[in-house]
Design an enzyme around this catalytic site. Sequence first.
Site, PDB file in Angstrom:
ATOM      1  N   TYR A 103       1.001  -1.295  -0.008  1.00 21.03           N
ATOM      2  CA  TYR A 103      -0.118  -0.065  -0.135  1.00 21.03           C
ATOM      3  C   TYR A 103       0.778   1.246  -0.012  1.00 21.03           C
ATOM      4  O   TYR A 103       2.096   1.193   0.241  1.00 21.03           O
ATOM      5  CB  TYR A 103      -1.032  -0.096   1.339  1.00 21.03           C
ATOM      6  N   ARG A 106       8.313   4.175  -4.295  1.00 19.89           N
ATOM      7  CA  ARG A 106       8.451   3.087  -3.460  1.00 19.89           C
ATOM      8  C   ARG A 106       7.370   1.966  -3.713  1.00 19.89           C
ATOM      9  O   ARG A 106       7.510   0.824  -3.484  1.00 19.89           O
ATOM     10  CB  ARG A 106       8.064   3.868  -1.934  1.00 19.89           C
ATOM     11  N   ARG A 113      -7.531 -21.184  -1.802  1.00 20.05           N
ATOM     12  CA  ARG A 113      -6.476 -20.727  -0.896  1.00 20.05           C
ATOM     13  C   ARG A 113      -5.263 -21.555  -0.908  1.00 20.05           C
ATOM     14  O   ARG A 113      -5.504 -22.770  -0.945  1.00 20.05           O
ATOM     15  CB  ARG A 113      -7.101 -20.880   0.399  1.00 20.05           C
ATOM     16  N   LYS A 164       6.615  -2.198   1.865  1.00 18.60           N
ATOM     17  CA  LYS A 164       5.225  -1.487   2.675  1.00 18.60           C
ATOM     18  C   LYS A 164       4.060  -2.409   2.382  1.00 18.60           C
ATOM     19  O   LYS A 164       3.167  -2.298   1.690  1.00 18.60           O
ATOM     20  CB  LYS A 164       5.002  -0.336   1.992  1.00 18.60           C
ATOM     21  N   GLU A 191      11.753   2.503  14.586  1.00 17.08           N
ATOM     22  CA  GLU A 191      10.979   3.549  14.182  1.00 17.08           C
ATOM     23  C   GLU A 191       9.579   3.432  14.934  1.00 17.08           C
ATOM     24  O   GLU A 191       9.344   2.665  15.948  1.00 17.08           O
ATOM     25  CB  GLU A 191      10.608   3.279  12.801  1.00 17.08           C
TER      26      GLU A 191
END
Length: 285
Positions: A32, A51, A100, A149, A181
């Site tokens: 995302y 990114r 799945r 991310k 962070e």
Amino acid sequence: MRIVYVNGEYLPEDEAKVSVFDRGFLFADGVYEVTSVLGGKLIDFDGHARRLERSLSELDMAAPVTTEELLAIHRDLVDRNKITDGLVYLQITRGAAPDRDFAYPDESVAPTIVLFTQSKPGLADAPAAKTGIRVISIPDERWGRRDIKTVQLLYPSMGKMMAKAAGADDAWMIEDGTITEGTSNNAYIVSGRKIVTRGLSNDILHGITRAAVLRFAREAQMEVEERAFTLDEAKTADEAFITSASTFVMPVVAIDDAEIGGGVPGPVATRLREIYLEESRKAAI
Ligand code: PMP
């Protein structure tokens, strides 16, 4: 009603649908980006687009749209939803495989792409920027590829809840004795006039705001040192702050039970916030 973008269509939010077999839902197999909007314009779109490309490539995931198309979709959503200040959330997953299965599906399965806006009037004038925020320290129990991310944000969510339970605003995470962070932001301290923040590696997300803020700091002749720092060092620092696309530069005035800078935002964080907002608004598209 809000208009969202799903796989090529603009739809009212209650008509937008994603399959129960989507790998984002089943495996957190998705990435995302969050791009902020100030004055109806996108802040640092190019950085977020770059990114995103890197996150996708690290996961061998195909990009369903070009960067130009992505920009057009961002702008369409900002217009259709009349966003002045707020953000655009973008998510791409590996799509819905027929069953799945842990193994990635073949290329016949198309990625899922979803974008939506969140309106946040006065985003750049958040009252917290004047008072600063309080953070607690918690162990970093995330996976090892924090440079990608991904949407697996359960531990950061748990961290925010731990902060809330402790009467704080956010949490800084610690691994092997040093701060990595914040739960959704990069972490900095200021000692003397030197800005210290962890260097880039797989340990942290390579913040787009971080890159811009460090560039502006260096241009303003501020000293920057990219290295890991300890919790003790942070607790005795002159200032502390965080950066992210939605908080910009936000002063931190307490870490656990230690007040930083007498419990008020310091001059370096305050100045960096001003510079960042001014320069980013100028460069917004
Ligand atoms: N670190 C983490 C873990 C984050 O989730 C975020 C925001 N998504 C950041 C740092 C800040 O990144 P950016 O400046 O690109 O918003």
